[in-house]
Design an enzyme around this catalytic site. Structure first.
Site, mmCIF file in Angstrom:
data_model
loop_
_atom_site.group_PDB
_atom_site.id
_atom_site.type_symbol
_atom_site.label_atom_id
_atom_site.label_comp_id
_atom_site.label_asym_id
_atom_site.label_seq_id
_atom_site.Cartn_x
_atom_site.Cartn_y
_atom_site.Cartn_z
ATOM 1 N N CYS A 163 3.512 -0.880 -1.230
ATOM 2 C CA CYS A 163 4.617 -0.207 -1.356
ATOM 3 C C CYS A 163 5.658 -0.939 -0.967
ATOM 4 C CB CYS A 163 4.762 1.424 -1.382
ATOM 5 S SG CYS A 163 3.230 1.985 -2.108
ATOM 6 N N LEU B 235 3.138 0.749 -5.730
ATOM 7 C CA LEU B 235 2.200 0.055 -6.381
ATOM 8 C C LEU B 235 1.103 0.905 -6.190
ATOM 9 C CD1 LEU B 235 1.150 -2.455 -7.668
ATOM 10 C CD2 LEU B 235 0.666 -3.491 -5.507
#
Length: 607
Positions: A2, A51
């Site tokens: 992320c 993500l």
């Protein structure tokens, strides 16, 4: 995997600052294309881009949790905690309750249980922030080897932080200023611990955490290499390395999304691929996806040099066939590398090795179309001693870093007054001396072995972080998570005190790794020499760089003109194409062109 961003301020009410937080967080969308969130409170505000890799439905961030009637703490987290299942079980035994299957929640509860000491219990690659309203403080933490990036900018009333520099620069109080030290770091392709190129912005050092409260900001170390004796003989060491590698790769295959490996056909990536295949076979899973890369025209234009003695793809095919992987060869065009340079600059926020970074970016972009997670062989040379400078007495004993070759490459073309101001040779020599002095010594160690130990320390603390930064930025620019099994801290700690003679038996480079995986790979791969990451060797690539440089020099407003000797650069453009070595003329041109674009794009002020 992320992107994280945040702001702590003791003088403003941050509940009114949503637009600023959203602007900071928006810069990180490529790192986390799947979801985003912002959390605001009076003193602290967090942003997150996600993500989705583990617990796709449950791992929403920023995440809150509390215990024992206290106010809930908040976390924003980038990375993976590979031992989160064991930690979860331990925490449940201590009375913690969980709502998700995510490692994020395990991380947050680890902080609730152990505070800053939780960092020592984590096995993974991570960068995170925890706001503790009960202590009115912020904890920033980064993994031991620096796989995941984290930057912060202390200011008079608090701190800004982010996974990438662009997140901090999106805040109104941040300034894109670069002083002489930042510029020399760029030109030397160097990454000193804590240095972030931009004035006043710091990179949280690997193995460190920062605690920020009203009294200020303190950065403290929670992990470092410690020198001591090695208890095992060579056969036991080889077995221990194999067992560690099997465990590491097994852990790093855990994901709720497709996983593959980056397979160059070299020893390191081939070992990871073979171990991953064996682990998946034990679980009865589908064939492992593997990926290799080459450039159009490289077969016709390939020129063997010391750092790239042969091409990769024949060996990658050999390994893929040997292990039975689902292999994809990615062929990249020269024009793609040139076009990718701007994207590469925006990925790192600073100039770097554009052709290598562009090749990585293009590889990762293609892999992302098929996999969300990929395992790589990065880190093996740094822990097993795979570079030629471990064996070359001249390089081993030189008063400079062996990879700092760009210093000499820039001297002929840089403006003389600027060169005298920057003093790159002296800067790198000082950095080198400091590094050698801080390497943990072992009492009674022979001088030759002590020097090797210092070189390992330099590789692990100065060279490897730069390479890991390249991998993180290029992969996360396309939303691909790249995991690095050789950077598991248990493996690093074990090999740190393993005798050099065990790692280079009979003068064989990385003999310990070769012997540990000897039953898994073809003999041709086990005996293969190290080959660096492929770059385009097509004459059209350098010709394009030269055309772009001529146009840059013809622009009277070019930010490059005050930095270089114009005639010296023109002379460079008239030299022969394709000169090969550790540092090529194409590398000089590429970095200079990046600097010009960087100054324009980021409105850089050089002081």
């Amino acid at each position: 995997m992320c992107g994280i961003a945040g702001w702590v301020d003791w003088e403003r009410d941050l509940t009114d600052e949503r637009p600023v937080l959203e602007a900071m967080t928006e810069t990180l969308v490529p790192r986390g294309p799947d979801a985003g969130g912002v959390w605001l409170s009076p003193r602290a505000a967090f942003g997150h881009r996600r993500l989705k890799v583990i617990d796709i439905e449950g791992g929403v961030q920023p995440m809150q949790a509390g215990r024992g009637g206290e106010q809930p703490c908040v976390v924003t987290f980038n990375g993976e905690i590979y031992n989160f299942r064991e930690l979860r079980n331990e925490l449940q035994g201590r009375g913690h309750q969980f709502r998700t299957r995510s490692d994020t929640e395990v991380l947050l509860h680890s902080y609730l249980e152990w505070g800053e000491k939780c960092l020592s219990k984590l096995n993974g690659m991570f960068a995170f922030a925890v706001w503790d309203p009960n202590r009115q403080g912020l904890l920033l933490g980064r993994d031991r080897l620096g796989v995941k990036p984290l930057f912060y900018l202390p200011h008079a009333a608090g701190v800004l932080f982010g996974s990438e520099l662009k997140a901090i620069l999106a805040h109104p109080i941040a300034s894109a200023e670069v002083d002489a030290e930042g510029l020399v770091e760029l030109l030397c392709v160097n990454q000193s611990p804590g240095h972030a190129v931009f004035r006043d912005i710091r990179a949280l050092r690997p193995g460190h955490y920062a605690w920020i409260d009203r009294r200020g900001c303190r950065e403290l170390r929670y992990w470092g290499l410690e020198s001591g004796g090695h208890p095992d003989d060579l056969p036991a060491t080889t077995e221990a390395v194999r067992e560690l590698l099997e465990d590491v790769v097994q852990r790093q295959l855990i994901a709720d999304v497709p996983v593959g490996t980056l397979l160059s056909g070299g020893l390191d990536s081939s070992a990871v691929t073979a171990l991953a295949t064996a682990a998946r076979n034990r679980e009865g899973r589908d064939r492992l996806a593997t990926y290799s890369i080459d450039f159009e025209g490289n077969e016709e234009n390939f020129q063997p040099i010391a750092i790239r003695p042969e091409q990769d793809n024949p060996f990658a095919r050999m390994v893929a066939e040997h292990v039975g992987s689902d292999h994809t060869e990615l062929l990249l065009g020269t024009d793609e590398v040139v076009k990718a340079r701007s994207e590469v600059l925006r990925a790192r926020d600073i100039p770097g090795l554009a052709d290598t970074n562009a090749a990585q970016y293009l590889l990762f972009r293609e892999v992302k179309m098929r996999s969300t997670v990929a395992l790589s062989g990065d880190g093996a040379d740094e822990i097993f001693g795979g570079y030629r400078w471990f064996f070359d007495e001249r390089m081993l004993n030189a008063p400079t870093f062996p990879w700092a070759v760009s210093v000499s490459g820039f001297e002929p073309v840089l403006d003389p007054e600027l060169w005298q101001k920057l003093r790159p040779h002296e800067y790198i020599a000082d950095q080198h001396a400091q590094t050698m002095a801080e390497a943990p010594a072992l009492d009674g160690e022979a001088p030759a072995d002590a020097r090797i130990r210092q070189m390992f320390y330099a590789n692990l603390t100065r060279w490897l972080p730069l390479l890991l930064d390249f991998v993180d930025r290029m992969s996360m620019r396309v939303g691909l998570e790249v995991r690095v099994p050789f950077c598991d801290h248990r493996l690093v700690e074990y090999l740190w005190n393993t005798p050099w003679a065990f790692k280079s038996t009979e003068g064989r480079v990385k003999s310990l790794l070769r012997d540990a995986v000897a039953d898994l790979l073809p003999t041709a791969v086990l005996d293969r020499k190290k080959t660096s990451f492929p770059v385009s060797q097509h004459p059209a690539y350098e010709q394009t760089l030269r055309q772009q440089m001529r146009a840059e020099l013809a622009d009277s407003n070019s930010p490059l003109l005050p930095l270089v000797r114009r005639q010296a650069v023109l002379d460079l453009l008239e030299g022969p194409l394709g000169a090969q070595g550790m540092w090529r003329s194409a590398d000089t041109l590429s970095l200079l062109l990046q600097i010009a674009e960087w100054v324009r794009t980021y409105n850089i002020r050089i002081r």
